[in-house]
Design an enzyme around this catalytic site. Sequence first.
Site, PDB file in Angstrom:
ATOM      1  N   ARG A  52      -0.411  13.081  -1.956  1.00 26.40           N
ATOM      2  CA  ARG A  52       0.411  13.641  -0.868  1.00 26.40           C
ATOM      3  C   ARG A  52       1.155  14.893  -1.323  1.00 26.40           C
ATOM      4  NH1 ARG A  52      -0.631   8.500  -0.035  1.00 26.40           N
ATOM      5  NH2 ARG A  52      -0.394   7.486   1.983  1.00 26.40           N
ATOM      6  N   ASP A 341      -2.720  -3.349  -3.284  1.00 31.14           N
ATOM      7  CA  ASP A 341      -3.465  -2.931  -4.480  1.00 31.14           C
ATOM      8  C   ASP A 341      -3.242  -3.879  -5.658  1.00 31.14           C
ATOM      9  OD1 ASP A 341      -4.497  -0.814  -3.106  1.00 31.14           O
ATOM     10  OD2 ASP A 341      -3.042   0.641  -3.864  1.00 31.14           O
TER      11      ASP A 341
HETATM   12  C1  S3P Z   1      -2.999   4.160  -0.237  1.00 27.11           C
HETATM   13  C2  S3P Z   1      -2.855   3.167   0.680  1.00 27.11           C
HETATM   14  C3  S3P Z   1      -3.474   1.852   0.561  1.00 27.11           C
HETATM   15  C4  S3P Z   1      -3.989   1.574  -0.847  1.00 27.11           C
HETATM   16  C5  S3P Z   1      -4.659   2.751  -1.452  1.00 27.11           C
HETATM   17  C6  S3P Z   1      -3.753   3.959  -1.489  1.00 27.11           C
HETATM   18  C7  S3P Z   1      -2.362   5.447   0.025  1.00 27.11           C
HETATM   19  O1  S3P Z   1      -4.519   1.790   1.494  1.00 27.11           O
HETATM   20  O2  S3P Z   1      -4.859   0.466  -0.845  1.00 27.11           O
HETATM   21  O3  S3P Z   1      -5.041   2.445  -2.793  1.00 27.11           O
HETATM   22  O4  S3P Z   1      -2.165   6.238  -0.897  1.00 27.11           O
HETATM   23  O5  S3P Z   1      -2.028   5.682   1.190  1.00 27.11           O
HETATM   24  P1  S3P Z   1      -4.234   1.406   3.022  1.00 27.11           P
HETATM   25  O6  S3P Z   1      -2.787   1.578   3.291  1.00 27.11           O
HETATM   26  O7  S3P Z   1      -5.073   2.296   3.839  1.00 27.11           O
HETATM   27  O8  S3P Z   1      -4.615  -0.048   3.106  1.00 27.11           O
END
Ligand code: S3P
Length: 476
Positions: A52, A341
């Site tokens: 981000r 995660d």
């Molecule tokens: C992430 C959000 C999660 C996570 C991924 C990283 C992110 O996925 O599993 O490893 O950086 O926004 P979701 O929120 O789409 O499930």
Amino acid sequence: MLDARLAPLIFHQGSHQVPSITFSFSMELRVKRAPRIDIEITVPGDKSISHRAVIIAALSNGPCTLRGFLPSEDCMHTVNAMRTLGVKIEQPEPTTLVVHGKRRVLTAPKDEINCGNSGTTMRLLAGLLAGQSFETRLVGDAGLSRRPMDRVIAPLCEMGASIVAEGPDGTAPLRILGGSLRGIHYRPPVASAQVKGALLLAGLFARGKTTVEEAVPTRNHMEKILNYFLVRTAVEDHGSITVFGDQVPESRDFAIPGDISSAAFWLVAAAAQPRGHLLIRDVGLNDTRTALLAVLLRMGAQVREAVEDIDQLEPRGIVEVTGSTLKATVIHGKEVPQLIDELPILSVAGAMARGKTIIRQAGELRVKETDRIAAIAHNLRTMGVHVAELTDGLEIHGPAPLHGARVASFGDHRIAMAFAIAGLFADGETVVQDAECIRESYPGFEMVLEEFTNLKRMQVSTRVIGSLTPTAPETS
Ligand code: S3P
């Protein structure tokens, strides 16, 4: 102290031989039982924040220096994508980026953009590119090309973009023809920080305001970064976040904390070893990411955290864990998105805990880098654990004497790392096959693993100023 910030310098392709672990061209990770754990470490920068930060810095109105950046394969896909879109990004050190913000003016790429295996890259970029007046094609590797993209395509099309999924059932490659977007109010049907992030990015380029109303809160890094770059947003109590369109982020420097999802592997290792002790410094303690600590606490470990720097963009500090004989727990409801995660490594913790550990309402695990429910069940069984695979989770019967075995990574970094940790508690040798995927999120993992199998190190006494009290699991 083992300093993760050096790891990316040492982590490289090729054969790296150390006494008890071999990481070779075949990318097998060989692990033996750990002696008593007593160690202090740091972990590499947060993956979610790194993605981000690069994107928002690139849209800002000047140069931004990002320290503590995670130079993993996934994050480098985002860096390279932003370079392809005309943004100058220097990398004077592996963990430092200087991003020259272009005031939101991106240029049409000459070629398609490769997101590799990174779902975060593809979904966030889909949001960003939905607002551009040129066409782009996003491609991914075979694993990413199987993952659902309709969750971002549908709302972005509702905002006015035109997105074609060239793969079957709404999967990549994605052909995105951006355009003039209008803000929407959206309630995502799945809890996903990637979907929220994509919509907020699109919202920056939309007319009016874009609101994402989450039934279950997910990690809030995008909101925090937007605020830090002085983008006007509004957060409401019932869990909605609004971004107002047509704003240019104000360029800022900042330091990214260590990734608590990477720390999770070592935290579980220390927690599962009676009297094991681990202290991790400079790790992110954003409360949308720390549910793991509450779970370890109710499983019987001693867990202490101290937020050391609240003035920064993201809270960061120390986590200290002292291990014990763990007891089983139940994980479901609102807790799930906040430790999504960490569920692979918590499943390994469950195998070592007394009683039946139940994970429910975690169907999202089936659409991660691999079907993590099936992968965890398969590998736990291979190591001798009695486990039931549920549609949306797992039931794990512990404590199981773990047997060293050859286990598969299924091309999934978190499965590979979780089962390397299982190997620290197993009889004989555990071999994690196809472990190269670890580079997607944790360059240098195998060096820390070596420390855990070869402990002769360091007693550090640090004053820890906060502590947690156990809470009951969600009853939703
Ligand atoms: C992430 C959000 C999660 C996570 C991924 C990283 C992110 O996925 O599993 O490893 O950086 O926004 P979701 O929120 O789409 O499930």
